[in-house]
Design an enzyme around this catalytic site. Structure first.
Site, PDB file in Angstrom:
ATOM      1  N   HIS A 151      37.833  31.076  36.163  1.00 14.71           N
ATOM      2  CA  HIS A 151      37.841  32.154  35.428  1.00 14.71           C
ATOM      3  C   HIS A 151      38.681  33.525  35.853  1.00 14.71           C
ATOM      4  O   HIS A 151      39.681  34.275  35.020  1.00 14.71           O
ATOM      5  CB  HIS A 151      36.666  32.681  35.113  1.00 14.71           C
ATOM      6  CG  HIS A 151      36.678  34.087  34.203  1.00 14.71           C
ATOM      7  ND1 HIS A 151      36.353  35.240  34.725  1.00 14.71           N
ATOM      8  CD2 HIS A 151      36.457  34.547  33.052  1.00 14.71           C
ATOM      9  CE1 HIS A 151      36.232  36.260  34.073  1.00 14.71           C
ATOM     10  NE2 HIS A 151      36.283  35.557  32.867  1.00 14.71           N
TER      11      HIS A 151
ATOM     12  N   GLU B  80      42.355  32.511  35.755  1.00 14.12           N
ATOM     13  CA  GLU B  80      42.793  32.628  34.115  1.00 14.12           C
ATOM     14  C   GLU B  80      43.194  34.227  33.622  1.00 14.12           C
ATOM     15  O   GLU B  80      44.313  34.377  32.963  1.00 14.12           O
ATOM     16  CB  GLU B  80      41.426  32.272  33.160  1.00 14.12           C
ATOM     17  CG  GLU B  80      41.874  32.526  31.693  1.00 14.12           C
ATOM     18  CD  GLU B  80      40.675  33.372  31.050  1.00 14.12           C
ATOM     19  OE1 GLU B  80      40.904  34.395  30.332  1.00 14.12           O
ATOM     20  OE2 GLU B  80      39.490  32.760  31.119  1.00 14.12           O
ATOM     21  N   HIS B  81      42.528  35.100  34.265  1.00 14.60           N
ATOM     22  CA  HIS B  81      42.921  36.538  34.184  1.00 14.60           C
ATOM     23  C   HIS B  81      44.247  36.672  34.969  1.00 14.60           C
ATOM     24  O   HIS B  81      44.986  37.358  34.350  1.00 14.60           O
ATOM     25  CB  HIS B  81      41.824  37.415  34.990  1.00 14.60           C
ATOM     26  CG  HIS B  81      40.683  37.660  33.858  1.00 14.60           C
ATOM     27  ND1 HIS B  81      40.256  39.009  33.237  1.00 14.60           N
ATOM     28  CD2 HIS B  81      39.774  36.874  33.242  1.00 14.60           C
ATOM     29  CE1 HIS B  81      39.339  39.082  32.625  1.00 14.60           C
ATOM     30  NE2 HIS B  81      38.779  37.681  32.610  1.00 14.60           N
TER      31      HIS B  81
ATOM     32  N   GLU C 161      33.742  42.622  33.784  1.00 18.10           N
ATOM     33  CA  GLU C 161      33.401  41.706  32.816  1.00 18.10           C
ATOM     34  C   GLU C 161      31.965  41.236  33.293  1.00 18.10           C
ATOM     35  O   GLU C 161      30.995  40.983  32.367  1.00 18.10           O
ATOM     36  CB  GLU C 161      34.243  40.509  32.876  1.00 18.10           C
ATOM     37  CG  GLU C 161      34.146  39.549  31.537  1.00 18.10           C
ATOM     38  CD  GLU C 161      35.421  38.552  31.542  1.00 18.10           C
ATOM     39  OE1 GLU C 161      34.943  37.818  30.617  1.00 18.10           O
ATOM     40  OE2 GLU C 161      36.140  38.586  32.237  1.00 18.10           O
TER      41      GLU C 161
END
Length: 441
Positions: free
Chosen positions: A63, A66-67, A143
């Protein structure tokens, strides 16, 4: 004046869609679905890598990466990437799951080349620059804080941890504050270089597109990565039984509601009875006429939100029920939920419930494919998970072929299994919970 019934334009033209597949050197797969009546193109690069592929010390790496890949490439800054997609009114984004990551663009059909260029540039050439790592680390930590503020998101992560324990699918996709805070640029860059290889990738494109053109563009943008000698990675199959048994997770919050996720383990997505499980799930809590919705909300008014869902992975899954209610109603909701599950385990669903559930599944599947983005998601996910794009007609036929006897056999097999659960709300310790939950684990 009443118009005579006619077949809708969309339904008629959907019959003309065409799914094609090509495997390029290096194992990269290209799947397209031509939808001639739309003016859009949706491009996705699917990578068969997700949070279950991480070591514990780098939990959340898929994750985080991905950012990070959107921050810069050798030829584009983050601002350049944003301006390029905004200038054509498009969308560029990504998401990470337990077993895959998808980077996608949604653009006009005339901007197909730009969409594929942007996605390929990010996926293949994102720089993982050290200054970008520190900026994006703070974004990911924000997040995580947002997740912690959302009861249903927090509950979902805790539920999978309760169901699967130390198994990799039990870990949150987003990672933890500790793992994200200590992850280094070298670890993220290594994850990118080792895992993002063509044989693990699928380029899925849907819309008003030509397959041969998409293949030619993919060859051009993936270039040197398309070395011969590698075959596509086979879809993850079952890996045997997940060890241990489900448990109970509790999160104390002085909240206005109590939240419950209760469920049982299921076989993985390759199970031969997966469509019967889908029908069972829909009949239990998939719509307004479902048994749980009718008994908990409509008949008794005990909760505003109640539904069931299925999480499917390569080697296991979970059928779960969610309910949110006032704390003083929590015991009654929990008891009624387990009563409904036990009743269905013992006596099954009715022929009418089965018929309605099958119709609901068919309609939802077709209506969910009204845009090119949904079609891209379907063909990309199916290629990655099953090794083939799968025709819509095949899925509809499989739903239609499910019998009441199959559904009730699945209900008897699964709903008699031990429960796992997660509870969030103003509850302290097992003693504060109703008996069906106290007995878990």
């Amino acid at each position: 004046m009443q118009r005579p019934p006619t077949r809708s334009r969309t339904a008629a033209e959907n019959d003309k869609t065409e799914v094609r597949r090509t495997v390029l050197p290096g194992g990269l797969r290209v799947v397209t679905e031509r939808v001639p009546h739309v003016r859009s193109a949706s491009v996705g690069v699917w990578v068969g890598v997700g949070s279950r592929d991480e070591g514990r010390s780098v939990a959340g790496a898929a994750h985080f990466l991905e950012h990070l890949l959107f921050k810069s490439t050798p030829t584009r800054s983050a601002v350049d990437i944003a301006r390029a997609v905004d200038a054509v009114g498009g969308e560029l984004n990504a998401f990470t799951a337990k077993e895959h990551t998808c980077y996608y663009a949604h653009v006009l059909d005339t901007d197909l080349e730009l969409g594929l260029d942007l996605v390929a540039d990010v996926v293949l050439r994102g720089r993982c620059a050290i200054e970008d790592v520190e900026v994006e680390r703070d974004v990911v930590l924000e997040e995580i804080a947002m997740r912690d503020d959302d009861p249903e998101d927090t509950l979902g992560d805790e539920f999978l941890s309760a169901m699967f324990g130390e198994h990799p699918v039990g870990r949150p996709v987003i990672g933890s504050i500790d793992s994200v805070s200590t992850m280094s640029r070298g670890q993220l860059q290594s994850f990118h270089q080792r895992r993002y290889t063509p044989e693990r990738m699928v380029v899925a494109v849907a819309g008003n597109v030509d397959h041969d053109e998409v293949v030619a563009l993919t060859r051009a943008h993936f270039g040197p990565r398309l070395a011969a000698g590698r075959d596509p990675v086979a879809p993850r199959g079952g890996r045997g039984r997940i060890p241990g048994k489900p448990g109970l997770r509790m999160i104390h919050r002085d909240s206005e509601q109590s939240h419950l996720l209760l469920g049982v383990r299921t076989p993985g997505r390759h199970w031969e009875h997966r469509w019967a499980l889908a029908v069972l799930n829909t009949a239990l809590g998939g719509g307004l006429s479902s048994r749980l919705f009718q008994q908990i909300r409509e008949s008794r008014g005990l909760a505003y939100s109640v539904y069931s869902t299925v999480d499917s992975f390569a080697d296991g899954g979970a059928l779960s029920v969610y309910a949110g209610c006032l704390p003083e109603r929590f015991a009654e909701v929990a008891a009624l939920t387990t009563e409904v599950l036990a009743e269905v385990a013992d006596n099954g669903i009715t022929a009418e419930e089965c018929r309605i559930a099958q119709g609901s599944l068919r309609g939802a599947l077709v209506l969910g494919l009204e845009d090119s983005a949904s079609r891209m998601n379907r063909i990309g996910r199916n290629e990655l998970n099953y090794g083939e794009p799968r025709a819509l007609s095949e899925s509809l036929a499989q739903i239609e072929a499910v019998t009441l006897e199959q559904v009730n056999a699945v209900a008897a097999k699964l709903l008699s299994r031990p429960y796992g659960a997660a509870v969030l709300g103003p509850h302290r310790g097992r003693r504060s919970l109703p008996k069906p939950l106290r007995d878990i684990g």
